[in-house]
Design a protein around this motif. Structure first.
Motif, short mmCIF file in Angstrom:
data_model
loop_
_atom_site.label_atom_id
_atom_site.label_comp_id
_atom_site.label_asym_id
_atom_site.label_seq_id
_atom_site.Cartn_x
_atom_site.Cartn_y
_atom_site.Cartn_z
N UNK A 126 32.89 22.88 35.09
CA UNK A 126 32.50 23.28 36.45
C UNK A 126 33.23 24.55 36.87
N UNK A 127 32.51 25.46 37.47
CA UNK A 127 33.15 26.69 37.93
C UNK A 127 33.73 26.49 39.32
N UNK A 128 34.68 27.32 39.68
CA UNK A 128 35.32 27.23 41.00
C UNK A 128 34.76 28.35 41.88
N UNK A 129 34.02 28.02 42.94
CA UNK A 129 33.42 29.07 43.78
C UNK A 129 34.50 29.93 44.45
N UNK A 130 34.21 31.24 44.54
CA UNK A 130 35.14 32.13 45.25
C UNK A 130 34.37 33.20 46.00
N UNK A 131 35.00 33.77 47.01
CA UNK A 131 34.37 34.71 47.94
C UNK A 131 34.80 36.16 47.74
N UNK A 132 36.09 36.40 47.44
CA UNK A 132 36.66 37.74 47.50
C UNK A 132 37.02 38.22 46.10
N UNK A 133 36.53 39.41 45.73
CA UNK A 133 36.87 40.02 44.44
C UNK A 133 38.20 40.77 44.52
N UNK A 134 38.32 41.65 45.53
CA UNK A 134 39.56 42.42 45.67
C UNK A 134 39.69 42.95 47.08
N UNK A 135 40.92 43.34 47.42
CA UNK A 135 41.23 43.93 48.72
C UNK A 135 42.01 45.22 48.47
#
Length: 749
Positions: A574-583
């Motif tokens: 299962x993959x772990x959902x994420x929102x932000x690539x970089x800041x």
């Protein structure tokens, strides 16, 4: 006599001279008092060297296209090289024709304004403030000094203007001005104005667009191109005339643009509006935690709303547009079906007990309760009508309604959630948390947990395969009463046993979503093994230790469920959902970059994974989700599972393609209100169309061919052999003759 007259003249001359000298002293004294800060500090040259203005942080999609902003003032900074020549020329020609000649104060204009405006009361004389003086006002604002406000602020601005000219060259001043000046609709800076009104960047502004924006500076509300297009066009043409007057363009260029109407492409970036508001709110929450950790670790003071950060997210703007459009299109139609299904017997009309209960939970009710009003007085107050904006799919409408009317209005609305994940990374490509963020803030992707219905069945069948059950195991569709579960008799969705003597293979049982078989499989595998299987697939929510778990009585969030399904196309992990690539900060320094955590162990074998994909492909091709083929014409390689909960309260659909896993949910925010019948409320009708609309839009865009044309792998020879059986078989004559119609047993025996 002559001498007396001369003496009288001398006395008057002396008086006038004294008055002039006194006036000069007073003027210089007044100016000096301002200069030395008696009316408040005047920024020094040192203060001006490092001008730091609050700058909007930009949210970008994964292709670095603008998604939204976080700001106190809607401002984005650009450099002089980003400014088109005609933008600069239009500004100078209109606002300060001698800008390149003066040192911050245009004394000719100043004297003209003084004599015409102050002495002759001629309003046609113009403003007199140079671009540099206006910049001083933009940077430091104005304060109130009662009747002396105007002279004090003007003199302050003149002093600051001369200091700005000492510190910065003309290009820098123009750049600072265009980055700080307020345009229409409280939009600060040329970049934000270009994005809002023309959906472009500053460097791409045309002559017409540049002239339009420059024209708004005279009166940014009155010349707003969205609200007053004709007035704005007239002002644009004035700017063009000024540019011709001072030789920046010729007559042919002016006439060419003047004969064209203003064409705006309006994009508003606000908290409630714009693309992906639910997603942006999640990003905001995560940014708060990330920046806190960065500030704590480095001693920095990064501020999301002021420091011009650049936040690159996982979202795809185009996919997001398709998702929002697909949801809105379907939900408007479904809402009509939903309301017609109930007719005049709708619970938001008839159920007075529920309405009263909800009314007493309103903040307005609690506020009135504190004033010691009786219950009847409070209810009378809440029945008083006033004009309010109400949400509809045709657009907001202003109507005269009471607080209770408004409650009933919103109680009837179905809501929805949709998310699309890249299974190999967990990147969120599209995210719609509800039907309208302004009116329905609750996020049905991440926050809401509802019973998942038959979308839980794949966990049961996965556990069965992992336990060694053969895919061609045949199980009877007959109903069974479980004596140790209060004589519970699970039935199938139709309410009928089509043929009580039929036995289905696991593939057909799942594709047809047969409840009786799902419970029997759970009984054979054991609840603990199914729970353990779900945990391996990333499910963390509570899972009830009851046989009805097989039918999806567990409550999960849409995000949690969709992430678990990614394991079927991500090598069983299962993959772990994420929102932000970089800041990044405003200078491009990377402050944060997403690093995937160590992946979980495979949740099941590869043979099980391939088998489950075949099971769920059959669901789409010929099972409960087949209307995605027949009604919507989706021919993509696809697997999936529908789900409908008890009393038709929730509709679900999970769609799987090789490179994208999509989940959708539909229901009423109040758990007590379900669909009036299964034909409307079943997941195939309520939730599946959101995914279908989304995929249809992707199919029409060749940019997504790598996703839409992707093919599932061919199952291994072992899997194909294991699946090589008839989907069902009927009991033989003697079994039909002597077998019991309904078996009773204890669950787990």
């Amino acid at each position: 006599m002559k001498k007396k007259i001369q003496n009288k003249k001398r006395r008057w001359l002396k008086i006038v001279l004294k008055l002039v000298i006194l006036g000069v002293i007073l003027v210089f004294g007044f100016v000096g008092s301002i200069y030395f800060g008696l009316w408040g500090k005047v920024p020094s040259r040192t203060d001006l060297v490092d001008l730091k203005q609050a700058e909007a942080s930009l949210i970008l999609d994964h292709n670095e296209e603008l998604l939204g902003k976080y700001f106190v003032f809607d401002r984005s900074i650009v450099s002089f090289n980003d400014l088109p020549e005609y933008l600069v020329n239009g500004l100078v020609a209109t606002e300060d024709a001698r800008f390149f000649e003066h040192d911050g104060i245009d004394y000719k204009s100043f004297l003209r304004v003084f004599f015409k405006s102050v002495l002759l009361q001629d309003d046609s004389s113009g403003g007199g403030s140079t671009i540099t003086q206006q910049l001083a006002k933009n940077l430091f604002g104005r304060k109130q000094y009662w009747i002396l406000s105007m002279p004090i602020n003007k003199i302050k601005e003149m002093i600051v203007a001369t200091r700005i000219e000492d510190v910065y060259d003309k290009k820098d001043i123009i750049t600072l001005y265009l980055n700080t000046v307020p345009f229409s609709e409280n939009t600060f800076g040329i970049e934000s104005a270009a994005q809002r009104f023309f959906n472009t960047t500053t460097s791409e502004l045309t002559l017409s667009e540049s002239s339009t924006l420059v024209g708004t500076l005279k009166a940014n509300h009155s010349y707003n191109p969205r609200l007053f297009p004709e007035r704005s066009q007239f002002r644009r043409d004035v700017v063009l005339q000024q540019m011709q007057k001072y030789g920046y363009i010729d007559e042919a260029a002016r006439l060419k643009v003047s004969n064209q109407p203003i064409e705006i492409d309006y994009h508003k970036f606000t908290y409630n509006e714009g693309l992906a508001p639910y997603f942006r709110e999640n990003v905001r929450k995560q940014m708060t935690h990330i920046l806190d950790s960065i500030n704590d670790a480095t001693g920095s003071t990064y501020d999301l709303y002021k420091d011009g950060l650049k936040i690159t997210t996982t979202l795809d703007n185009t996919m997001q547009e398709y998702a929002e459009q697909g949801m809105s299109k379907h939900m408007e139609r479904l809402q009509n079906q939903f309301e017609k299904g109930y007719g005049s017997n709708a619970p938001w009309i008839k159920d007075e007990v529920m309405i009263t209960e909800l009314t007493k939970k309103l903040p307005e009710y609690k506020r009135l309760q504190k004033t010691k009003l009786s219950d009847s007085q409070i209810m009378d107050s809440l029945r008083k009508k006033s004009k309010k904006p109400l949400f509809t799919y045709q657009g907001d409408t202003i109507v005269s309604v009471s607080t209770i009317d408004s409650l009933k209005h919103y109680l009837k609305f179905l809501n929805a959630g949709f998310v699309a994940l890249e299974p190999k990374t967990g990147a969120i490509r599209a995210y719609v948390g509800g039907v309208n963020f302004e009116y329905f803030k609750y996020d049905h992707v991440s926050m809401g947990k509802r019973q998942v219905g038959s979308t839980f069945k794949p966990f049961v069948y996965t556990a069965a395969l992992e336990s060694g059950m053969d895919p061609c195991t045949y199980i009877s569709v007959k109903e069974v009463t479980y004596t140790n579960e209060d004589d519970w008799t699970p039935s199938n969705a139709s309410g009928d046993e089509v043929d009580p003597y039929m036995n289905y293979s696991l593939e057909k049982a799942l594709s047809q979503s047969v409840n009786t078989i799902a419970v029997k499989v759970l009984d054979q595998v054991g609840i603990p093994n199914v729970v353990n299987q779900a945990r391996k697939m990333g499910v963390t929510s509570d899972l009830p230790d009851v046989p009805s778990l097989a039918l999806g009585t567990a409550e999960l969030s849409l995000m949690e469920l969709t992430a678990a399904y990614t394991s079927y196309v991500n090598e069983s992990v299962p993959s772990k959902p994420y929102f932000i690539e970089k800041i990044e900060d405003k200078s491009g320094k990377i402050l944060y970059e997403y690093k995937a955590s160590k992946p979980m162990q495979p949740a099941f074998s590869d043979n099980t994974r391939q088998t489950m994909i075949e099971f769920m492909k059959a669901t789409v091709d010929e099972g409960t989700a087949k209307r995605i083929r027949s009604t919507y014409g989706i021919s993509n390689n696809m697997a999936g599972k529908t789900g409908t909960t008890q009393d038709n309260r929730d509709g679900w659909f999970m769609g799987i393609t090789p490179d994208l896993v999509m989940g959708s949910w539909v229901g009423n925010d109040d758990h007590r209100i379900g669909f009036s019948n299964t034909s409307i409320g079943q997941g195939a009708n309520s939730a599946l169309p959101i995914v279908a609309n989304f995929i249809s839009a992707l199919n029409k865009n060749s940019d997504f061919n790598s996703i839409t044309h992707a093919k599932f792998e061919t199952p291994s020879a072992i899997v194909l052999e294991a699946l090589d059986c008839n989907p069902d078989k009927r009991d033989g004559f003697f079994k039909r003759l002597f077998g019991k119609k309904k078996k009773e047993k204890a669950f787990g025996e």
